[in-house]
Write a protein that holds these residues in place. Structure first.
Motif, short mmCIF file in Angstrom:
data_model
loop_
_atom_site.label_atom_id
_atom_site.label_comp_id
_atom_site.label_asym_id
_atom_site.label_seq_id
_atom_site.Cartn_x
_atom_site.Cartn_y
_atom_site.Cartn_z
N ALA A 122 -6.94 -2.20 14.02
CA ALA A 122 -5.65 -1.54 14.25
C ALA A 122 -5.02 -1.90 15.59
O ALA A 122 -3.80 -2.13 15.65
N PRO A 123 -5.77 -1.97 16.70
CA PRO A 123 -5.12 -2.31 17.98
C PRO A 123 -4.53 -3.71 18.04
O PRO A 123 -3.77 -4.02 18.95
N ALA B 115 -6.32 2.29 6.55
CA ALA B 115 -6.34 1.64 5.24
C ALA B 115 -5.65 0.28 5.31
O ALA B 115 -6.10 -0.70 4.71
N SER B 116 -4.55 0.21 6.05
CA SER B 116 -3.84 -1.05 6.23
C SER B 116 -4.69 -2.06 6.98
O SER B 116 -4.74 -3.25 6.62
N GLU C 163 -9.17 6.41 -0.96
CA GLU C 163 -10.27 6.24 -0.03
C GLU C 163 -10.79 7.60 0.45
O GLU C 163 -12.00 7.84 0.52
N ILE C 164 -9.85 8.48 0.81
CA ILE C 164 -10.23 9.80 1.33
C ILE C 164 -10.91 10.63 0.24
O ILE C 164 -11.93 11.28 0.50
N LEU D 199 0.85 -1.18 0.00
CA LEU D 199 0.00 0.00 0.00
C LEU D 199 0.89 1.23 0.00
O LEU D 199 2.02 1.20 0.51
N THR D 200 0.39 2.32 -0.57
CA THR D 200 1.12 3.58 -0.62
C THR D 200 0.17 4.71 -0.25
O THR D 200 -1.04 4.49 -0.09
#
Length: 283
Positions: A220-221, A211-212, A95-96, A87-88
């Protein structure tokens, strides 16, 4: 071993996915992101994740290549990464932009940005004076950058376009040493002239971690974020409640976090990816 160390190691082994940096963490290339070579222990670490069937992705702030081209470069350097592993900032930007209704985006950058945005249904525009855009996005633009391009970006923003940057990190790691990042340099000019807000879409923005997380299907957590730049991966991990892991093979070094409050330090501060692999399998 202290109770704190034991708790961190237990959390590492409970991690359900990894977000890995590329330049200075897994590999080093030249100033144009070519000719990359694996860093110590990095291939072995990724192989360990593959063998364990542990989800992972590589999030690089570099935008000279498309995500698929970055994956191919890692594969050529010996990394067993899937074609869709990278991803970059163009990934999180798409997405944004879709969420905010930005349909026409002026890009100061090359195909590493334009191809992912166009694949997401966003029209990309060259930096030409008089162009009407919803947003302006600055990424890697080293050879092509001209005063005319800067002028076009400034006037587009003055006329209402929102301004976005792939990264605000001053440097990135290469085999030739630190190299100045173009996103920050371009942003400095646009911000100074227009007084516009600069929205970062790459690391350390929370959007990049989110995103990741969506890509991996892991909250994420429950992720570990691994990187070499003290201004990027560690702050991003803390923003999202992820495990923060720093390595010393790129921008950062053993003294990078000395004197910082605990909430700004990495949970693990290691020499290289090989050290992380050892901790992951130990005991």
């Amino acid at each position: 071993m202290s109770d704190a160390d034991t708790a961190v190691l237990a959390r590492l082994r409970a991690v359900r996915g990894f977000v890995l940096d590329m330049d200075g963490t897994l590999a080093l290339g030249d100033r144009n992101n070519r000719g990359i070579r694996a860093l110590p222990g990095a291939v072995e670490f990724v192989q360990l994740l593959v063998e364990r069937d542990t989800p992972f992705c590589v999030f690089t702030n570099g935008t000279v290549k498309t995500p698929a081209q970055c994956a191919d470069a890692l594969q050529q350097a010996g990394f067993p990464v899937p074609d869709d592993a990278v991803l970059t900032p163009a990934t999180s930007a798409a997405e944004i932009f879709r969420r905010r209704g930005h349909r026409r985006v002026m890009v100061l950058g090359g195909k590493g940005i334009t191809e992912p945005l166009e694949a997401a249904g966003i029209e990309t525009l060259p930096p030409l004076r008089g162009t009407t855009a919803d947003a302006v996005f600055a990424g890697w633009y080293r050879q092509e950058l001209t005063f005319e391009a800067l002028e076009a970006a400034c006037f587009a923003v003055l006329e209402g376009a929102k301004f976005y940057s792939a990264s605000q990190s001053p440097y990135f790691a290469t085999a030739e040493g630190r190299t100045l990042g173009t996103s920050r340099a371009i942003s400095a000019v646009v911000r100074d002239v227009t007084r516009a807000r600069v929205t970062v879409v790459g690391k350390p923005a929370l959007q990049a971690l989110q995103a990741s997380a969506r890509h991996l299907g892991v909250p994420a957590p429950e992720l570990a974020v691994v990187g070499d730049d003290p201004e990027l991966e560690v702050p991003m991990a803390h923003k999202g409640g992820a495990l923060a892991v720093a390595v010393h093979t790129g921008i950062g070094h053993a003294e990078s976090f000395r004197g910082l409050p605990e909430e700004l330090r990495p949970h693990l501060d290691l020499a290289d990816m090989g050290s992380l692999a050892t901790l992951l399998v130990k005991g």
